[in-house]
Design a protein around this motif. Sequence first.
Motif, PDB file in Angstrom:
ATOM      1  N   MET A  65       0.844  -1.197   0.000  1.00 54.73           N
ATOM      2  CA  MET A  65       0.000   0.000   0.000  1.00 54.73           C
ATOM      3  C   MET A  65       0.880   1.249   0.000  1.00 54.73           C
ATOM      4  N   ASN A  66       0.488   2.234  -0.794  1.00 61.79           N
ATOM      5  CA  ASN A  66       1.249   3.468  -0.884  1.00 61.79           C
ATOM      6  C   ASN A  66       0.968   4.338   0.340  1.00 61.79           C
ATOM      7  N   THR A  67       1.998   4.601   1.165  1.00 64.07           N
ATOM      8  CA  THR A  67       1.849   5.445   2.347  1.00 64.07           C
ATOM      9  C   THR A  67       2.162   6.884   1.977  1.00 64.07           C
TER      10      THR A  67
ATOM     11  N   ALA B  43      -7.476   6.746   0.853  1.00 66.61           N
ATOM     12  CA  ALA B  43      -8.630   6.281   1.629  1.00 66.61           C
ATOM     13  C   ALA B  43      -8.369   6.250   3.128  1.00 66.61           C
ATOM     14  N   ASP B  44      -7.230   6.770   3.562  1.00 66.28           N
ATOM     15  CA  ASP B  44      -6.868   6.702   4.978  1.00 66.28           C
ATOM     16  C   ASP B  44      -7.310   7.965   5.718  1.00 66.28           C
ATOM     17  N   TYR B  45      -8.562   8.349   5.532  1.00 57.04           N
ATOM     18  CA  TYR B  45      -9.074   9.566   6.163  1.00 57.04           C
ATOM     19  C   TYR B  45      -9.922   9.274   7.400  1.00 57.04           C
ATOM     20  N   GLY B  46     -10.809   8.306   7.298  1.00 64.22           N
ATOM     21  CA  GLY B  46     -11.683   7.992   8.417  1.00 64.22           C
ATOM     22  C   GLY B  46     -12.847   8.941   8.579  1.00 64.22           C
TER      23      GLY B  46
ATOM     24  N   LEU C  25      -3.911  14.793   3.919  1.00 62.50           N
ATOM     25  CA  LEU C  25      -3.011  13.888   3.214  1.00 62.50           C
ATOM     26  C   LEU C  25      -2.473  14.608   1.983  1.00 62.50           C
ATOM     27  N   VAL C  26      -1.179  14.451   1.732  1.00 64.62           N
ATOM     28  CA  VAL C  26      -0.535  15.058   0.566  1.00 64.62           C
ATOM     29  C   VAL C  26       0.064  13.951  -0.284  1.00 64.62           C
ATOM     30  N   ASP C  27      -0.137  14.035  -1.591  1.00 65.97           N
ATOM     31  CA  ASP C  27       0.385  13.009  -2.490  1.00 65.97           C
ATOM     32  C   ASP C  27       0.848  13.659  -3.788  1.00 65.97           C
ATOM     33  N   THR C  28       1.422  12.843  -4.666  1.00 64.24           N
ATOM     34  CA  THR C  28       1.953  13.341  -5.932  1.00 64.24           C
ATOM     35  C   THR C  28       1.423  12.515  -7.099  1.00 64.24           C
TER      36      THR C  28
END
Length: 343
Positions: free
Chosen positions: A1-3, A296-299, A325-328
């Motif tokens: 899973m991408n953290t 999807a790791d928001y809750g 959450l920050v992603d690229t």
Amino acid sequence: MNTVPAYGLDLQARSLCPLYHSSLNSQDCHRFLIGTASTSTENRIHLLEYRDDTKSLECATVWTHNDPISGLWCSPSLTSDSLLAVSGAQKLEIFRLSENLVEEPKCVLALKKAYRHAMWDLDGLQNELKAVQQNVLSTISLDSSKLGKEIVNFAAEGGNIRCATLAPYDPTLCLLSCDEDGLQLVDLRTKKSSPFANTKYCHGFGYTTALDFDRAKPGQFMSSGTDGYVYVHDIRYNTSCTVATVREIKAHEHTINGCLFNPFHGELVLSCSSDQTLKLWDMEQDSEAKCIRRLADYGDSVVGLCWSSTSPWVFAGLSYNGKLLVDTVPNEKKMSILLDEKK
């Protein structure tokens, strides 16, 4: 899973925006503003800093704010002092950000009206601000001689304005969605609107929740709704102003709270939803839309999203429980876009 990098606040939050500031001169540094929405304690605006080279996400500073914050909009100007619009239940305030961001912003205007959405000129001009209150779209002057005056008011006849966005090619044109009339394009110079027929139920029996223009394709815009769909529309200027739907995505299982085109690469689209996810879509022309990132790791319901102000490859999403959450953009897609641009 991408953290992915995450930051959690101790209060609920509903507002997120990228920071535009003259101190941002590196594509490795990305700053975001989050406003808390507590009704029982003092609220705060958090300035978070994400570094792409180290994948770190930290709080750079915190500013105090008395009221629950329902919206944040930073002016996209890098040539003068940054202005920040902050909305609450009963007022809209405009703050000037200091050159030293550790210092508290200075309030330059407080309007005691319940504006719930604000829009800056996309070219960075800061002499006026567009704002929505119930069924009225106002142009508010920020010039010293007319500070705070509503110089243009457009009253929509079709009920409350659900969402609105300025045309990137002409800031006097505003696309909005009303409860009764559906989508319409408003010319603020003439105070006339061009309703788009058969758009009242374009998102079923719910309503349109967000709108955004594709800056690379004048006349093309996106809508999202309570039905979980994202539609891409094309404005056709014939004998009358009409709209044609050219793409559709069943993006989420629940209400979509926001959708955004990438400001430089229109095939990249963000969407977030009360299904507790944020998704990055690849909408390359003539191919089926693909979800290439799913956070999807928001809750909790994801209530805000934005692209970085310093790079087209970094994005962020905020949930109601105060988690950012920050992603690229995946490197494979990034390289594909860059190689296509060189052809």
